[in-house]
Design a protein around this motif. Sequence first.
Motif, mmCIF file in Angstrom:
data_model
loop_
_atom_site.group_PDB
_atom_site.id
_atom_site.type_symbol
_atom_site.label_atom_id
_atom_site.label_comp_id
_atom_site.label_asym_id
_atom_site.label_seq_id
_atom_site.Cartn_x
_atom_site.Cartn_y
_atom_site.Cartn_z
ATOM 1 N N HIS A 60 18.521 -50.136 -13.971
ATOM 2 C CA HIS A 60 17.685 -50.809 -12.988
ATOM 3 C C HIS A 60 16.702 -51.743 -13.691
ATOM 4 O O HIS A 60 16.526 -51.665 -14.901
ATOM 5 N N LEU A 61 16.075 -52.603 -12.898
ATOM 6 C CA LEU A 61 15.020 -53.497 -13.371
ATOM 7 C C LEU A 61 13.738 -53.127 -12.650
ATOM 8 O O LEU A 61 13.759 -52.387 -11.669
ATOM 9 N N GLY A 62 12.619 -53.672 -13.120
ATOM 10 C CA GLY A 62 11.375 -53.360 -12.441
ATOM 11 C C GLY A 62 10.226 -54.244 -12.855
ATOM 12 O O GLY A 62 10.342 -55.073 -13.753
ATOM 13 N N ALA A 110 18.949 -52.429 -8.261
ATOM 14 C CA ALA A 110 17.727 -51.715 -7.898
ATOM 15 C C ALA A 110 16.542 -52.276 -8.685
ATOM 16 O O ALA A 110 16.625 -52.467 -9.902
ATOM 17 N N TRP A 111 15.449 -52.541 -7.983
ATOM 18 C CA TRP A 111 14.182 -52.976 -8.574
ATOM 19 C C TRP A 111 13.133 -51.916 -8.269
ATOM 20 O O TRP A 111 12.942 -51.521 -7.124
ATOM 21 N N GLU A 112 12.455 -51.492 -9.316
ATOM 22 C CA GLU A 112 11.395 -50.496 -9.235
ATOM 23 C C GLU A 112 10.073 -51.237 -9.422
ATOM 24 O O GLU A 112 9.943 -52.062 -10.316
ATOM 25 N N ALA A 132 17.755 -45.798 -3.614
ATOM 26 C CA ALA A 132 17.516 -47.164 -4.035
ATOM 27 C C ALA A 132 18.151 -47.509 -5.371
ATOM 28 O O ALA A 132 18.236 -48.671 -5.732
ATOM 29 N N ARG A 133 18.574 -46.522 -6.132
ATOM 30 C CA ARG A 133 19.119 -46.761 -7.461
ATOM 31 C C ARG A 133 20.483 -47.392 -7.358
ATOM 32 O O ARG A 133 21.324 -46.953 -6.606
#
Length: 156
Positions: A60-62, A110-112, A132-133
Amino acid sequence: MKRLHVHVSVDDLSRSIGFYSALFASKPFVVKPDYAKWMLEDPRVNFAISTRGRTPGLDHLGIQVETHDELQEVYARLHQAGGDIIEQGQTACCYAKSEKSWIDDPAGIAWETFHTTGESIDYGDGSGENRARVAHEKTGACCAPQAAPKPSQACC
């Protein structure tokens, strides 16, 4: 000041720590039996790797923020972007305590968005973020592109 977050799933933590330490010219900031994290200033990124049972590759990215006010600003942007937001709230994840929300971008990544408030002695169970992942194949994708075969030798 905000920081980009990238989390990659790996098969071999020790080998990957060696690779990324050389790439970043820096040792990890945190090392656990199943997890490592670099807090880089150039580029400004929170880069993490783990062997948490997912397929190797982008997990994921965030966006990590430093203050509660910045978190509220990023949350407002999530609502403007549209989509289903998973408001996880206070949680323990990746050996840290934080407040976070999740959203999928139009491509399904997915963005955290999160504000770290302390350390945790365990990785966390992932509850609350499981919906959401992404970084996995979408179900029902009948026309997903096939990966091109890798050439046996580099051409350049």
